[in-house]
Design a protein around this motif. Structure first.
Motif, PDB file in Angstrom:
ATOM      1  N   CYS A 102       0.687  -1.337   0.187  1.00 43.78           N
ATOM      2  CA  CYS A 102       0.034  -0.080  -0.073  1.00 43.78           C
ATOM      3  C   CYS A 102       0.976   1.353   0.052  1.00 43.78           C
ATOM      4  CB  CYS A 102      -0.937  -0.031   1.254  1.00 43.78           C
ATOM      5  SG  CYS A 102      -1.930  -1.519   1.213  1.00 43.78           S
ATOM      6  N   ASP A 106      -1.730   5.868   2.124  1.00 45.27           N
ATOM      7  CA  ASP A 106      -2.807   5.219   2.441  1.00 45.27           C
ATOM      8  C   ASP A 106      -2.500   4.583   3.930  1.00 45.27           C
ATOM      9  OD1 ASP A 106      -4.660   5.288   0.346  1.00 45.27           O
ATOM     10  OD2 ASP A 106      -3.554   3.323  -0.671  1.00 45.27           O
ATOM     11  N   CYS A 121      -5.102  -2.776   2.051  1.00 47.41           N
ATOM     12  CA  CYS A 121      -5.719  -1.714   1.312  1.00 47.41           C
ATOM     13  C   CYS A 121      -6.771  -2.150   0.322  1.00 47.41           C
ATOM     14  CB  CYS A 121      -4.772  -0.428   0.809  1.00 47.41           C
ATOM     15  SG  CYS A 121      -3.332  -1.050  -0.216  1.00 47.41           S
TER      16      CYS A 121
END
Length: 435
Positions: A102, A106, A121
């Protein structure tokens, strides 16, 4: 071959652990740099104050409205036989990425303390135009933590009314059988209309959601007359066209491009009075007898009244699986209620440890009008305590968006969602952070 597969999984597990540890360390460093006005002291909500007055508890009463069975049967007759969760999971063709894959942006949504031990994610392409909502798991649905043979996470998403196509809500079914490889597909939340000849989308954010037995209970936004909607997970319908429309269309049935649609089977309406409490956060508590639906409302930081927390008992009638208990008039009354000084409550969890005489209430609180991170509190009738992090013992250690909280008793984990991150952490680590 099996041995090499296990080695690859161990290496991937170590990489994920390292990624989460690195993210937590980076966020902890950032937390220590937050200004003193934000970092050192968050507003202490004080003790939980029991709410016992008739006026106070009447504001929590719900009235049940069942969708007529002929309506649901008519939909099934026209759309085809309903399917269950197994069929939906069998078509899960989209993947979630492990935390180490990710983006740093994020991962900033993850809490600093207590830190996530599992995190994933969502792909931007799968969530473009959609806002994250509540989370619940098969650990809520059944005490063994599985639905049939599967471990499942349900994740709610909503689309604003001012977006092309209008406001909608959906639930993503996540196959979590293999923690190293999560996949998902989605079903649109709908409400039958026109005697079951059609349905409309649920145009509402889903800030609270609980999967209990065969039912899924979700919150509705303030623009809806009903406070809660109920969906039967044995009544999932297949959409027959990929059209962007919702409902009956020339040539079939559409669900805004989603492969499945869930028609509501019941709803619960608030009293038509000023001050009626609209549930914003939901969770399940198996530490009560019978099991109970825990609810909390969201009051803004500049609000002029306390936040209410309460619970409804689930029915023990075999004919009412997954539904709250009602009286003969169809009313659902709170069996326990409190007021708290906590504002911006995004998630609420009630849990009674083994041997304890009372439940502890856990509140995730959003940053609200302040920039930065939210806070995580444990509260009871004697006081409150927040998780701390950083050299200056900041209390702003949780996700700034402060999503819902869902406890899975079999694994001892708490699940939540913030931004595009879906994550879990042991309740024991929550306790450690609070103590």
């Amino acid at each position: 071959m099996k041995q090499r597969g296990r080695h690859r999984r161990r290496r991937r597990g170590r990489a994920l652990s390292a990624a989460l540890t690195g993210a937590a360390l980076a966020l902890t460093g950032a937390a220590t740099m937050i200004s003193a006005s934000q970092a050192t002291v968050a507003d202490d909500p004080g003790v939980l104050k029991p709410l016992t007055s008739a006026a106070g508890t009447d504001a929590l009463r719900l009235t049940e409205h069942r969708v007529p069975a002929p309506w649901l049967d008519r939909l099934s007759a026209q759309m085809g036989e309903p399917v269950g969760v197994d069929a939906v999971l069998g078509s899960a063709d989209r993947a979630l990425r492990d935390a180490d894959d990710c983006t740093a942006e994020d991962r900033e949504a993850l809490p600093v303390s207590p830190a996530a031990t599992r995190a994933y994610c969502w792909d931007r392409a799968d969530t473009e135009g959609w806002r994250p909502g509540a989370v619940t798991t098969s650990g809520d649905a059944d005490e063994d933590g599985r639905w049939g043979t599967h471990r499942v996470v349900l994740s709610a998403w909503a689309r604003d009314a001012d977006t092309p196509g209008g406001g909608l809500a959906r639930v993503s079914f996540v196959d979590a059988d293999d923690p190293a490889r999560l996949s998902h597909t989605s079903a649109l939340l709908a409400v039958p209309v026109d005697g079951g000849h059609d349905y409309r989308g649920l145009a509402s954010p889903v800030s609270g959601m609980v999967w209990y037995q065969d039912k899924l209970l979700v919150t509705a936004g303030s623009g809806d007359r009903d406070a809660l909607y109920v969906y039967d997970l044995d009544r999932i319908q297949r959409a027959t066209t990929e059209a962007d429309a919702v409902g009956r269309v020339p040539g079939g049935w559409a669900a805004d491009g989603h492969p499945y649609v869930l028609p509501a089977v019941a709803s619960y309406r608030l009293p038509d009075t000023d001050g009626a409490a609209r549930p914003g956060a939901l969770s399940l508590d198996r530490g009560t007898a019978p099991d109970s639906l825990v609810a909390g409302e969201r009051v803004s930081a500049d609000g002029d009244r306390p936040t209410r927390l309460w619970r409804y008992a689930f029915s023990t009638d075999p004919a009412r699986t997954g539904l709250p208990a009602t009286d003969t008039a169809g009313h659902v009354d709170a069996v326990e209620a409190y007021e708290t000084g906590a504002a911006e409550v995004g998630g609420v969890l009630s849990h009674r440890p083994a041997g304890a005489v009372r439940s502890e209430w856990y509140l995730s609180r959003a940053a609200g009008g302040q920039d930065g991170r939210g806070t995580l509190w444990r509260q009871n009738t004697e006081g409150a305590r927040a998780a701390e992090c950083g050299a200056d013992r900041s209390q702003r250690c949780w996700s700034g968006l402060a999503g819902s909280l869902s406890y899975e008793g079999r694994t001892g984990e708490v699940w939540s969602q913030s931004g595009r991150m879906l994550f879990a952490l042991p309740l024991a680590s929550v306790e450690d952070a609070l103590d």
